[in-house]
Design a protein around this motif. Structure first.
Motif, PDB file in Angstrom:
ATOM      1  N   PHE A  22      31.291   2.172  21.673  1.00  0.00           N
ATOM      2  CA  PHE A  22      32.496   1.699  22.345  1.00  0.00           C
ATOM      3  C   PHE A  22      33.559   1.313  21.332  1.00  0.00           C
ATOM      4  O   PHE A  22      34.753   1.579  21.519  1.00  0.00           O
ATOM      5  CB  PHE A  22      32.178   0.504  23.247  1.00  0.00           C
ATOM      6  N   GLN A  23      33.168   0.672  20.233  1.00  0.00           N
ATOM      7  CA  GLN A  23      34.130   0.295  19.211  1.00  0.00           C
ATOM      8  C   GLN A  23      34.724   1.524  18.537  1.00  0.00           C
ATOM      9  O   GLN A  23      35.918   1.577  18.272  1.00  0.00           O
ATOM     10  CB  GLN A  23      33.493  -0.637  18.186  1.00  0.00           C
ATOM     11  N   LEU A  24      33.913   2.519  18.279  1.00  0.00           N
ATOM     12  CA  LEU A  24      34.425   3.748  17.696  1.00  0.00           C
ATOM     13  C   LEU A  24      35.374   4.465  18.649  1.00  0.00           C
ATOM     14  O   LEU A  24      36.287   5.160  18.208  1.00  0.00           O
ATOM     15  CB  LEU A  24      33.273   4.677  17.309  1.00  0.00           C
ATOM     16  N   ALA A  25      35.162   4.271  19.949  1.00  0.00           N
ATOM     17  CA  ALA A  25      36.047   4.886  20.941  1.00  0.00           C
ATOM     18  C   ALA A  25      37.356   4.125  21.092  1.00  0.00           C
ATOM     19  O   ALA A  25      38.251   4.574  21.795  1.00  0.00           O
ATOM     20  CB  ALA A  25      35.339   4.968  22.286  1.00  0.00           C
ATOM     21  N   GLY A  26      37.475   2.958  20.419  1.00  0.00           N
ATOM     22  CA  GLY A  26      38.740   2.240  20.450  1.00  0.00           C
ATOM     23  C   GLY A  26      38.726   0.914  21.170  1.00  0.00           C
ATOM     24  O   GLY A  26      39.738   0.229  21.227  1.00  0.00           O
ATOM     25  N   SER A  27      37.604   0.525  21.750  1.00  0.00           N
ATOM     26  CA  SER A  27      37.539  -0.764  22.436  1.00  0.00           C
ATOM     27  C   SER A  27      37.552  -1.879  21.397  1.00  0.00           C
ATOM     28  O   SER A  27      36.720  -1.893  20.491  1.00  0.00           O
ATOM     29  CB  SER A  27      36.263  -0.845  23.274  1.00  0.00           C
ATOM     30  N   PRO A  28      38.500  -2.829  21.495  1.00  0.00           N
ATOM     31  CA  PRO A  28      38.599  -3.865  20.465  1.00  0.00           C
ATOM     32  C   PRO A  28      37.460  -4.878  20.506  1.00  0.00           C
ATOM     33  O   PRO A  28      37.139  -5.478  19.492  1.00  0.00           O
ATOM     34  CB  PRO A  28      39.929  -4.542  20.755  1.00  0.00           C
ATOM     35  N   GLN A  29      36.860  -5.088  21.664  1.00  0.00           N
ATOM     36  CA  GLN A  29      35.800  -6.075  21.788  1.00  0.00           C
ATOM     37  C   GLN A  29      34.670  -5.506  22.638  1.00  0.00           C
ATOM     38  O   GLN A  29      34.923  -4.868  23.654  1.00  0.00           O
ATOM     39  CB  GLN A  29      36.311  -7.358  22.428  1.00  0.00           C
ATOM     40  N   VAL A  30      33.458  -5.772  22.209  1.00  0.00           N
ATOM     41  CA  VAL A  30      32.277  -5.287  22.931  1.00  0.00           C
ATOM     42  C   VAL A  30      31.260  -6.420  22.980  1.00  0.00           C
ATOM     43  O   VAL A  30      31.043  -7.104  21.990  1.00  0.00           O
ATOM     44  CB  VAL A  30      31.640  -4.066  22.220  1.00  0.00           C
ATOM     45  N   VAL A  31      30.677  -6.616  24.149  1.00  0.00           N
ATOM     46  CA  VAL A  31      29.603  -7.590  24.297  1.00  0.00           C
ATOM     47  C   VAL A  31      28.340  -6.821  24.642  1.00  0.00           C
ATOM     48  O   VAL A  31      28.344  -6.007  25.551  1.00  0.00           O
ATOM     49  CB  VAL A  31      29.920  -8.623  25.406  1.00  0.00           C
ATOM     50  N   GLY A  32      27.280  -7.074  23.918  1.00  0.00           N
ATOM     51  CA  GLY A  32      26.033  -6.373  24.168  1.00  0.00           C
ATOM     52  C   GLY A  32      24.848  -7.294  23.953  1.00  0.00           C
ATOM     53  O   GLY A  32      25.000  -8.407  23.469  1.00  0.00           O
ATOM     54  N   THR A  33      23.688  -6.824  24.320  1.00  0.00           N
ATOM     55  CA  THR A  33      22.460  -7.586  24.104  1.00  0.00           C
ATOM     56  C   THR A  33      21.518  -6.776  23.239  1.00  0.00           C
ATOM     57  O   THR A  33      21.678  -5.565  23.080  1.00  0.00           O
ATOM     58  CB  THR A  33      21.749  -7.906  25.431  1.00  0.00           C
ATOM     59  N   LEU A  34      20.542  -7.450  22.692  1.00  0.00           N
ATOM     60  CA  LEU A  34      19.547  -6.775  21.874  1.00  0.00           C
ATOM     61  C   LEU A  34      18.288  -6.476  22.667  1.00  0.00           C
ATOM     62  O   LEU A  34      17.278  -6.052  22.113  1.00  0.00           O
ATOM     63  CB  LEU A  34      19.209  -7.643  20.650  1.00  0.00           C
ATOM     64  N   TRP A  35      18.337  -6.726  23.978  1.00  0.00           N
ATOM     65  CA  TRP A  35      17.184  -6.493  24.835  1.00  0.00           C
ATOM     66  C   TRP A  35      17.687  -6.005  26.187  1.00  0.00           C
ATOM     67  O   TRP A  35      18.827  -6.225  26.555  1.00  0.00           O
ATOM     68  CB  TRP A  35      16.366  -7.778  24.996  1.00  0.00           C
TER      69      TRP A  35
END
Length: 54
Positions: A22-35
């Motif tokens: 998502f960041q490479l696609a241009g989204s400035p902020q991404v929230v994700g989980t490790l699970w």
């Protein structure tokens, strides 16, 4: 020689974090989980943390 305003994005390495795509696609902020989490719970948490932004 003119330079582009933004450098070209490099593809994420295979097996890299999904948020990186998502960041490479241009989204400035991404929230994700490790699970893995349930999608319904993720929506509830996002709504609660953003105050229901449109």
């Amino acid at each position: 020689m003119e330079r582009p305003a933004r450098p070209r994005a490099q593809p994420a390495p295979p097996g890299g974090p999904p948020g990186a795509a998502f960041q490479l696609a241009g989204s400035p902020q991404v929230v994700g989980t490790l699970w893995p989490i349930d999608d319904r719970i993720a929506v509830e948490i996002a709504d609660a943390s953003t105050g229901g932004w449109p």
